[in-house]
Design a protein around this motif. Sequence first.
Motif, PDB file in Angstrom:
ATOM      1  N   VAL A  18      77.712  25.737  77.236  1.00 47.36           N
ATOM      2  CA  VAL A  18      77.040  26.289  76.065  1.00 47.36           C
ATOM      3  C   VAL A  18      77.803  25.873  74.814  1.00 47.36           C
ATOM      4  O   VAL A  18      79.020  26.093  74.720  1.00 47.36           O
ATOM      5  CB  VAL A  18      76.952  27.823  76.140  1.00 47.36           C
ATOM      6  N   LEU A  20      78.345  26.574  70.952  1.00 49.71           N
ATOM      7  CA  LEU A  20      78.154  27.603  69.929  1.00 49.71           C
ATOM      8  C   LEU A  20      78.551  27.033  68.578  1.00 49.71           C
ATOM      9  O   LEU A  20      79.699  26.625  68.387  1.00 49.71           O
ATOM     10  CB  LEU A  20      78.998  28.842  70.238  1.00 49.71           C
ATOM     11  N   LEU A  66      76.226  34.491  73.117  1.00 50.40           N
ATOM     12  CA  LEU A  66      76.670  33.663  74.241  1.00 50.40           C
ATOM     13  C   LEU A  66      76.073  34.175  75.538  1.00 50.40           C
ATOM     14  O   LEU A  66      75.573  33.385  76.359  1.00 50.40           O
ATOM     15  CB  LEU A  66      78.198  33.652  74.321  1.00 50.40           C
ATOM     16  N   VAL A  79      82.122  27.105  77.790  1.00 49.13           N
ATOM     17  CA  VAL A  79      81.655  27.255  76.423  1.00 49.13           C
ATOM     18  C   VAL A  79      82.515  26.402  75.499  1.00 49.13           C
ATOM     19  O   VAL A  79      83.729  26.284  75.694  1.00 49.13           O
ATOM     20  CB  VAL A  79      81.667  28.732  75.979  1.00 49.13           C
ATOM     21  N   GLY A  81      82.975  26.321  71.427  1.00 47.59           N
ATOM     22  CA  GLY A  81      82.611  27.012  70.203  1.00 47.59           C
ATOM     23  C   GLY A  81      83.321  26.423  68.998  1.00 47.59           C
ATOM     24  O   GLY A  81      84.480  26.002  69.098  1.00 47.59           O
ATOM     25  N   GLY A  85      81.529  30.321  66.144  1.00 48.85           N
ATOM     26  CA  GLY A  85      81.308  30.369  67.589  1.00 48.85           C
ATOM     27  C   GLY A  85      82.526  30.797  68.376  1.00 48.85           C
ATOM     28  O   GLY A  85      82.403  31.291  69.508  1.00 48.85           O
ATOM     29  N   ALA A  88      83.310  34.253  70.099  1.00 48.82           N
ATOM     30  CA  ALA A  88      82.937  34.582  71.479  1.00 48.82           C
ATOM     31  C   ALA A  88      84.151  34.654  72.392  1.00 48.82           C
ATOM     32  O   ALA A  88      83.998  34.942  73.588  1.00 48.82           O
ATOM     33  CB  ALA A  88      81.955  33.546  72.016  1.00 48.82           C
ATOM     34  N   ALA A  92      84.250  35.546  76.386  1.00 47.20           N
ATOM     35  CA  ALA A  92      84.647  34.501  77.334  1.00 47.20           C
ATOM     36  C   ALA A  92      85.815  34.961  78.195  1.00 47.20           C
ATOM     37  O   ALA A  92      85.875  34.669  79.392  1.00 47.20           O
ATOM     38  CB  ALA A  92      85.004  33.216  76.591  1.00 47.20           C
TER      39      ALA A  92
END
Length: 213
Positions: A18, A20, A66, A79, A81, A85, A88, A92
Amino acid sequence: MSHWTDWKGPEPSLGLVVLLPGRGYTCSMPLLNFAGQVAIHHGWDVRAVSWEASESWGPERVGHELAAAIGEHPGPVRVIGKSLGTMAAPYAAQQRIDAVWLTPLLTLPAVTRGIQEHPGRQLLVGGTGDTMTWDGRIAAALAADALDADVLEIPEADHGMQVPDPVRTAEIHVEVVRAIDGWFTAGDAARWDDVPARGAGVGSGSLDARGGQ
């Protein structure tokens, strides 16, 4: 609220990465775009998040975004970021999601605490010219305290990992992409080291559904 675009990697996929964004730094901009391409190169699907964040957004809201982006994905998740971001980090850490934090907001206690308490793999990237959010001493201390965290600090680079010289800025971006590529390579190796030998029981060597280890 946020929405996202999926960038499909090769089949079979190793999991979901992901992306971010920052408040104004989108996933189509160089650092995140190249990070996503690295993830695809290593066999991962990518979910690039877009949002219109208000000034009130904090770690709880970014962690919620997220979680929404991950949804019901059943396999390993990572992730990456950038700036906003990186809020997060607490989520996480709670969910054991391996992470790359680009220009993390190290002046926010919730972010530094999330990085410090993270039980998995992390990469922190920042520049000494980013005096508002980056602190090399804090980053080094976090890397020492965290279980498995590396730091890439670029002299004079600002919050966009840029310097006045455009050629040097391009070189900095290559350095960052190489560091992310190395982080994926090391994680992939560790992941396969944890896979039980054929005929062995699953036991403690099984893959975690979130962090991949």
